[in-house]
Every structure is written in structure tokens, then in C-alpha cells.
Design a protein around this motif. Structure first.
Motif, short mmCIF file in Angstrom:
data_model
loop_
_atom_site.label_atom_id
_atom_site.label_comp_id
_atom_site.label_asym_id
_atom_site.label_seq_id
_atom_site.Cartn_x
_atom_site.Cartn_y
_atom_site.Cartn_z
N ALA A 1 17.91 2.10 -24.68
CA ALA A 1 17.97 3.68 -24.71
C ALA A 1 16.07 4.91 -23.88
N HIS A 2 15.54 5.31 -24.84
CA HIS A 2 14.03 5.64 -24.65
C HIS A 2 13.41 5.01 -24.84
N ARG A 3 13.26 4.07 -25.32
CA ARG A 3 12.01 2.86 -26.20
C ARG A 3 12.39 2.12 -24.61
N CYS A 4 10.70 1.49 -24.68
CA CYS A 4 10.16 0.50 -24.40
C CYS A 4 9.60 -0.46 -24.87
N VAL A 5 9.42 -1.46 -24.47
CA VAL A 5 8.52 -2.60 -25.43
C VAL A 5 8.10 -3.23 -24.26
N VAL A 6 6.47 -3.31 -24.15
CA VAL A 6 5.46 -3.95 -23.36
C VAL A 6 4.66 -5.32 -23.66
N GLY A 7 4.19 -6.38 -23.49
CA GLY A 7 3.98 -7.59 -23.78
C GLY A 7 2.55 -6.98 -23.83
N VAL B 1 10.14 4.95 -9.60
CA VAL B 1 10.57 5.11 -10.86
C VAL B 1 9.16 5.12 -11.95
N GLN B 2 8.91 5.95 -12.25
CA GLN B 2 7.43 6.30 -13.02
C GLN B 2 8.34 7.03 -14.91
N MET B 3 7.58 6.18 -15.82
CA MET B 3 7.93 7.13 -16.60
C MET B 3 6.98 7.17 -17.27
N GLU B 4 6.09 8.39 -17.97
CA GLU B 4 5.59 8.77 -18.69
C GLU B 4 5.72 8.83 -20.03
N ALA B 5 4.64 7.96 -20.79
CA ALA B 5 5.22 7.37 -22.38
C ALA B 5 3.86 8.22 -23.36
N ILE C 1 -1.53 -11.70 -29.06
CA ILE C 1 -0.60 -10.74 -27.93
C ILE C 1 -0.16 -10.09 -29.11
N MET C 2 0.35 -8.65 -28.30
CA MET C 2 0.65 -7.42 -29.08
C MET C 2 2.30 -7.14 -28.08
N ALA C 3 2.70 -6.39 -29.02
CA ALA C 3 4.43 -5.85 -28.63
C ALA C 3 4.34 -4.40 -28.87
N VAL C 4 3.79 -3.54 -27.81
CA VAL C 4 3.95 -2.46 -28.02
C VAL C 4 4.66 -1.35 -27.35
N GLU C 5 5.49 -0.41 -28.41
CA GLU C 5 6.55 -0.13 -28.41
C GLU C 5 6.42 1.16 -27.85
N LEU C 6 6.90 1.26 -26.71
CA LEU C 6 6.51 3.15 -26.16
C LEU C 6 7.47 3.88 -26.34
N ARG C 7 7.63 5.53 -26.29
CA ARG C 7 8.73 6.04 -26.17
C ARG C 7 8.66 6.85 -25.26
#
Length: 233
Positions: free
Chosen positions: A40-46, A127-131, A150-156
């Protein structure tokens, strides 16, 4: 015939992301990462737990997720094995990483002001997504001293910018997947996305707007209504 192996990494293939963050002195940082996925409108980055990008993101609460196209591999290569951390951490020094203060100039990229967050976008990215930061999870908790390495970071995602050429004809908010040219990384090598492999996808029969419920509300018979968790996936 299958055989058991023990690979050092499991990078099966994901789009390359250039994440921009803001350093403590207000200058921008860029880091190429190959661990990112979306719902959806969430991104998870490692991210590495002690990387400059991680420190910046946790401190400021915002970043920009930029997606380079497949012709931007040279720019991404110029960023590879650079770090915004001075002095260079021991492990990164052992792999040939060097400290670079001005990542934009080093990569030959152009900063572009964002509209919602303070961190700049990368002009050359399609593509650019402000979060904004939504949550962070320290991984490898069961490994004692390695917890948080290492971290899993959730971005809106709060604002999405795309090149107009990527829009699906007749739609203001849809991407023409056939025009996408993401840079893919698979086991440390660059690849481009290949052609569509089926004439029709059954999942594509579901209208994209149906997934907007994952933002917390939807429209039913002309009325905006709140959506509850039990009514979702």
C-alpha cells in the motif's frame, strides 16, 4: 535436482533504492540499498543499524526513497562503497569503503527540493517518494551481541513524484508498468526488468483503487468511511 547450500547472502533480486537523508549539519546523504519492499503506502527498508542513513532517519524521522532507472547504474556504482560516516567503520573499511561528504557531487546527481519533508529528492530518478518514519525493528534479536546490527525500518509514504511519461494513458494516478525501467540488483549484480511474461494477470483484474482502503478509509456509495482492520486483507 536440488542441493543444499549455505550462501553468505540471500539477495535474490529487488529494485535498487537511493535513500536520501539529512546529516546532523544539514547536508544531504545518499545511500544505495537493495533491500526494500512495499505494501500500500508503506515501504520497509533494510539498513545497517549503525549506518549514517539509519542514524539520520531515526533522528529526523524522514527521508526520500528514490528509484533509479536501469541507465543510472554508473551513478549508483559511484555511490557504492562510499559512506557518510567519518571515521569509516571497521567492517566498511575492510571492504574498501571510503568516506564521501558530498554524495550528490560524487555521483553526478542533482538535489531537488521536496514538498513535504526536509530531505531533498534526486532529480534524475524517475520515481521519488517522500517518507516519514513509522517504525523501526532491530533484527537478529536472538543473536545476542548482533541484535540491531541490521534494522527493518517502516516508512509512511507522504508524497509520490513520478515522471509524467510513466503515467498510464487516461489515468492521473496510475503507472504504466510497461514503461517502468527499474534498476534491479541480484546477488550484487545489476539487471534490468525483462518483458511481461503473461498476456493477462488475474490479480490485475482487481482495480488498483480498491487497495486505497489500506490508507485507512475508502468511498462507499459516495461517502468516505473509515476502514477497520477486520475488514481488510
Amino acid at each position: 535436482m536440488h542441493t543444499p547450500i549455505s550462501p553468505a547472502i540471500l539477495y535474490w533480486g529487488t529494485p535498487v533504492v537511493l535513500i536520501t537523508t539529512t546529516n546532523p549539519d544539514g547536508t544531504p546523504n545518499i545511500a544505495p540499498i537493495s533491500s526494500a519492499w512495499w505494501l500500500a503506502h508503506r515501504c520497509v527498508v533494510g539498513l545497517g543499524g549503525s549506518s549514517q542513513s539509519t542514524e539520520n532517519l531515526l533522528r529526523t524521522g524522514n527521508c526520500v526513497i528514490n528509484l533509479p532507472t536501469d541507465d543510472m547504474a554508473p551513478a549508483v556504482n559511484r555511490l557504492a562503497r562510499t559512506t557518510g560516516t567519518d571515521p569509516v567503520p571497521v567492517w566498511k573499511a575492510s571492504t574498501g569503503h571510503v568516506y564521501v561528504k558530498d554524495k550528490f557531487a560524487h555521483a553526478g546527481l542533482t538535489p531537488q527540493a521536496s514538498e513535504v519533508v526536509a530531505t531533498p529528492r534526486i532529480k534524475e530518478c524517475a520515481v521519488q517518494m517522500e517518507a516519514e518514519l513509522a517504525g523501526a525493528h532491530e533484527m537478529m534479536e536472538e543473536m545476542g551481541g548482533l541484535k540491531g546490527a541490521i534494522m527493518a525500518v517502516e516508512l509512511r509514504i507522504v508524497r509520490t513524484h513520478v515522471e509524467e511519461a510513466l503515467l498510464l494513458e487516461g489515468h492521473a494516478n496510475r503507472i504504466d508498468a510497461a514503461k517502468m525501467r527499474p534498476l534491479i540488483m541480484c546477488f550484487q549484480e545489476f539487471y534490468a526488468m525483462g518483458p511481461k511474461v503473461a498476456d493477462k494477470s488475474r490479480l490485475a483484474e482487481v482495480q488498483e483503487e480498491n487497495y486505497r482502503v489500506l490508507t485507512g478509509s475508502t468511498v462507499v456509495e459516495g461517502e468516505v468511511v473509515e476502514v477497520k482492520k477486520g475488514e481488510l486483507l
